[in-house]
Design an enzyme around this catalytic site. Sequence first.
Site, PDB file in Angstrom:
ATOM      1  N   ASP A  10       5.101 -42.392  16.455  1.00 61.91           N
ATOM      2  CA  ASP A  10       4.187 -41.421  16.073  1.00 61.91           C
ATOM      3  C   ASP A  10       4.628 -40.866  14.746  1.00 61.91           C
ATOM      4  OD1 ASP A  10       1.945 -39.856  16.082  1.00 61.91           O
ATOM      5  OD2 ASP A  10       3.296 -37.987  16.683  1.00 61.91           O
ATOM      6  N   SER A  11       3.699 -40.014  13.832  1.00 66.85           N
ATOM      7  CA  SER A  11       3.882 -39.486  12.720  1.00 66.85           C
ATOM      8  C   SER A  11       4.916 -38.173  12.945  1.00 66.85           C
ATOM      9  CB  SER A  11       2.731 -38.879  12.128  1.00 66.85           C
ATOM     10  OG  SER A  11       1.862 -37.922  13.213  1.00 66.85           O
ATOM     11  N   CYS A  73      -0.016 -42.759  18.023  1.00 67.24           N
ATOM     12  CA  CYS A  73      -0.559 -41.919  17.066  1.00 67.24           C
ATOM     13  C   CYS A  73      -2.103 -42.570  16.847  1.00 67.24           C
ATOM     14  CB  CYS A  73       0.234 -41.875  15.885  1.00 67.24           C
ATOM     15  SG  CYS A  73      -0.564 -41.230  14.650  1.00 67.24           S
ATOM     16  N   GLU A 158       2.840 -28.437  15.470  1.00 71.73           N
ATOM     17  CA  GLU A 158       4.139 -28.867  14.743  1.00 71.73           C
ATOM     18  C   GLU A 158       4.938 -27.605  14.280  1.00 71.73           C
ATOM     19  OE1 GLU A 158       5.419 -32.129  13.318  1.00 71.73           O
ATOM     20  OE2 GLU A 158       4.304 -33.127  14.825  1.00 71.73           O
ATOM     21  N   CYS A 192      -6.089 -37.082  19.686  1.00 72.29           N
ATOM     22  CA  CYS A 192      -4.901 -36.719  18.911  1.00 72.29           C
ATOM     23  C   CYS A 192      -3.662 -36.582  19.577  1.00 72.29           C
ATOM     24  CB  CYS A 192      -5.034 -35.730  17.780  1.00 72.29           C
ATOM     25  SG  CYS A 192      -3.501 -35.387  17.118  1.00 72.29           S
ATOM     26  N   HIS A 194      -1.190 -34.767  19.523  1.00 73.34           N
ATOM     27  CA  HIS A 194      -0.530 -33.652  19.662  1.00 73.34           C
ATOM     28  C   HIS A 194      -1.491 -32.630  20.490  1.00 73.34           C
ATOM     29  CE1 HIS A 194       1.608 -34.881  16.055  1.00 73.34           C
ATOM     30  NE2 HIS A 194       1.915 -33.774  15.817  1.00 73.34           N
TER      31      HIS A 194
END
Length: 274
Positions: A10-11, A73, A158, A192, A194
């Site tokens: 994932d990023s 991702c 994040e 997404c 996240h």
Amino acid sequence: MTPGPIGIFDSGYGGLTILKQIRRAMPQYDYIYLGDNARTPYGTRSFEVVYEFTRQAVERLFDMGCQLVVLACNTASAKALRSVQQNDLERLDPNRRVLGIIRPTVESIGGISQSRHVGVLATEGTILSASYPMEVKKLFPDIVVTGQACPLWVPLVENGEADSPGADYFVKKYIDALLEQDPLIDTIILGCTHYPLLLDKIEAYMPQGIKIVCQGEYVAESLQDYLIRHPEMDERCSKGGQCRFYTTESVEKFVSSASLFLHEAIDVQHLSLG
Ligand code: DGL
């Protein structure tokens, strides 16, 4: 061929929500998680850049012995999966596999939506790629898909602000914007990795009766099914129940933020890509 861990890429931290469900369903395999935290977010980057970053990550995971890599991702799945499969896999190793997470997510909605109006909340990159509407059209041509980019949700997660009072405004803002576009929506995909970290707030601002689809469990189910259907790949995946973590950012930062997602002590190492 030596069997190797399953790579999960994932990023940043988002893919940990996918890893968690995959490990819950299949604890027997070994895993390597790679988060490109130094270059996150990917959501606002161009196709070329996301492809280049993703290719570097896949190559590195292959170098570490992974025979199978999951792009956990949506942005990388939307913008880079096809290109990596078509341009790079043959050269890198045609026997290895790279899988994405959009298809398994889309497969789940056929049996969920009654109104046949589905919404997708995702990064700008994923929405602009139109990957969700394209996949849905292939599998369920009767379903109408409406997308809404939520550019501030990844930075909130994040930066550890997912539970802060300030997050409420932006959570409500994008949900309202999506439902204004199509009031008939009865199912919303969190497109997404996240976003499950914002789930409490998303549920609080979601009108009653709308179902929220979190990808993790569907991706895990689909991977499990894939390994049953492909015993030759299953043999290539080592089964020691271990999980290692790598980040392109600082190890300390990763350890503290990953605890929000995993609630367990983890072994993290640094690596550089590119
Ligand atoms: N977690 C990624 C996804 O699922 C997006 C995060 C980012 O923008 O880098 O799309």
